[in-house]
Design a protein around this motif. Structure first.
Motif, PDB file in Angstrom:
ATOM      1  N   LYS A 182      -3.974   0.731  -2.841  1.00 26.22           N
ATOM      2  CA  LYS A 182      -3.718  -0.620  -2.354  1.00 26.22           C
ATOM      3  C   LYS A 182      -2.718  -1.350  -3.251  1.00 26.22           C
ATOM      4  O   LYS A 182      -2.625  -1.083  -4.456  1.00 26.22           O
ATOM      5  CB  LYS A 182      -5.026  -1.413  -2.295  1.00 26.22           C
TER       6      LYS A 182
ATOM      7  N   ALA B 112      -3.268  -2.652  -7.112  1.00 28.53           N
ATOM      8  CA  ALA B 112      -4.418  -1.943  -7.698  1.00 28.53           C
ATOM      9  C   ALA B 112      -4.213  -1.761  -9.195  1.00 28.53           C
ATOM     10  O   ALA B 112      -3.127  -1.399  -9.656  1.00 28.53           O
ATOM     11  CB  ALA B 112      -4.599  -0.599  -7.018  1.00 28.53           C
TER      12      ALA B 112
ATOM     13  N   GLU C 123      -4.706   6.643  -0.517  1.00 24.72           N
ATOM     14  CA  GLU C 123      -4.022   5.392  -0.200  1.00 24.72           C
ATOM     15  C   GLU C 123      -4.343   4.393  -1.306  1.00 24.72           C
ATOM     16  O   GLU C 123      -5.496   3.992  -1.481  1.00 24.72           O
ATOM     17  CB  GLU C 123      -4.462   4.837   1.149  1.00 24.72           C
TER      18      GLU C 123
ATOM     19  N   ASN D 224       0.842  -1.199   0.000  1.00 22.83           N
ATOM     20  CA  ASN D 224       0.000   0.000   0.000  1.00 22.83           C
ATOM     21  C   ASN D 224       0.874   1.244   0.000  1.00 22.83           C
ATOM     22  O   ASN D 224       1.911   1.301   0.674  1.00 22.83           O
ATOM     23  CB  ASN D 224      -0.919   0.019   1.216  1.00 22.83           C
TER      24      ASN D 224
END
Length: 410
Positions: A141, A144, A139, A89
């Motif tokens: 992940k 992603a 943020e 992250n």
């Protein structure tokens, strides 16, 4: 003649090419010679035209380009929707005013996406009706996809930070907390707002929020809250206006940290006002001596402080001080707007964070005696510290506890 070859004939009628007539014999050389194949038909001039040749080439080129485009589009869409290269992250900041090209390049530079061009071009096709990628801190992940990232940045659901400003702080103390916050940006207002005009609460914000925005939000929230509670006040409340209302609420806020006794404390002060007695509240002495900076935590209130003349010393002045002494919260405001109905005009600390109340001086002095004993057991000199129940003229007594025990913030 015997032994001579004859020409090929159609066996159906015995003549060459199906024609009727005599059979003409051929020599051996003639029989072995291959028959002449007819010439192919000549191409028309139209088929040999340069324009036709060019159009054929162009058609072939178009088909080739379309095939490449289909393959490229399939690859781009697949890459756009597939998991990205991010392994953990990560926070990503979109600055205010950043364009799609800048965002795409920075995403690739931070190894969040694999190809800035694919992200840029396909994101353009997903944005409609004035939609944009919104500024803020996000943020992202691990793993992603580019599509996931686009949806996140389009939603504007950026990371929220918070700053908690407790009840009972002065405006200066609130400003000090806002200045110390490293996520907020910008300068604070050069002039301090009026004491009591900022609502204590927890405020959420995104990175890049200006400190002035939080101050404006606090001021608007406090004004709205005061108006709402003032409108629902007890009709018999002996306060002339909202200024007096907030001032008394700030004193109640500083006198006790227990929500369930604020309305009781408010009744004591209102009973004193009704009897023409001085409020004699220790927090007003503190504000008169130290102003918005607040009393040092390790300094008690001494008997000598009670005689120091300031416009806020309610041991000397009659009625309320000229302004609030802190920023009261909802509980203190509601306690003053709808106080308990009591006959009490005294209270003193009970040594556990709360207070004991009394309607007569005799009861109050007994309570003070118990409190002094608790102070002595802790090794302190109770005679050097201002405490409740010491009438200044035989007709009135002090109300504040005079120690840091009664309030978690001073």
């Amino acid at each position: 003649m015997k032994g001579l070859p004859v020409s090929d004939t159609n066996q159906s009628n015995g003549t060459p090419n199906g024609q009727k007539g005599p059979i003409i014999p051929k020599s051996a050389n003639e029989a072995l010679r291959p028959e002449r194949v007819p010439d192919p038909p000549k191409r028309s001039r139209k088929a040999r035209s340069q324009m036709v040749i060019f159009l054929n080439f162009l058609m072939t080129l178009v088909v080739f380009v379309i095939a490449l485009a289909i393959i490229g589009a399939y690859y781009a869409i697949s890459a756009y929707q597939s998991p990205g290269p991010l392994t953990t992250n990560s926070n990503f900041i979109v600055r205010n005013g950043a364009g799609l090209a800048e965002i795409s390049n920075r995403l690739e530079a931070n190894n969040i996406i694999s190809d800035a061009r694919i992200f840029r071009y396909l994101t353009t096709t997903y944005l409609h009706d004035g939609e944009t990628l919104r500024s803020g801190e996000y943020e992202i992940k691990a793993g992603a996809s580019m599509k996931d990232i686009m949806e996140l940045l389009k939603s504007g659901k950026s990371i929220l930070y918070s700053v908690t400003l407790p009840e009972g702080l002065t405006v200066r103390q609130i400003f000090n907390k806002l200045q110390a916050d490293t996520v907020l940006e910008g300068d604070l207002p050069s002039a301090l707002p009026a004491e009591g005009s900022l609502r204590p609460d927890t405020y959420k914000f995104t990175r890049g929020t200006k400190r002035t925005e939080i101050v404006q939000q606090m001021a608007g929230a406090q004004e709205k809250l005061v108006d709402q509670i003032w409108e629902k006040r007890d009709p018999s409340l002996a306060l002339a206006n909202k200024q007096e209302f907030v001032t008394l609420a700030s004193i109640v806020e500083k006198e006790t940290g227990l929500a369930d006794e604020r309305a009781h404390v408010a009744s004591v002060f209102l009973n004193r006002i009704g009897k023409g007695m001085r409020l004699q509240s220790d927090p007003t002495i503190i504000y008169g001596l130290f102003g918005g900076d607040g009393k040092p935590a390790d300094r008690p209130i001494f008997q000598s402080d009670l005689k120091k003349e300031t416009s806020y010393n309610t041991y000397i002045i009659k009625g309320l001080p000229p302004t609030p002494i802190a920023n009261p919260g909802r509980d203190a405001l509601e306690a003053v707007a709808n106080p308990w109905k009591t006959q009490d005009i005294y209270f003193v600390a009970d040594g556990t964070g709360g207070h004991v109340f009394a309607a007569t001086l005799e009861e109050h002095n007994a309570n003070v005696k118990r409190w002094r004993k608790l102070v002595a057991e802790k090794g302190e000199d109770p005679s050097a510290i201002a405490v409740d129940g010491q009438p200044d003229d035989g007709a009135a007594a002090s109300t504040g506890s005079g120690t840091q025990q009664k309030k978690k913030t001073n």
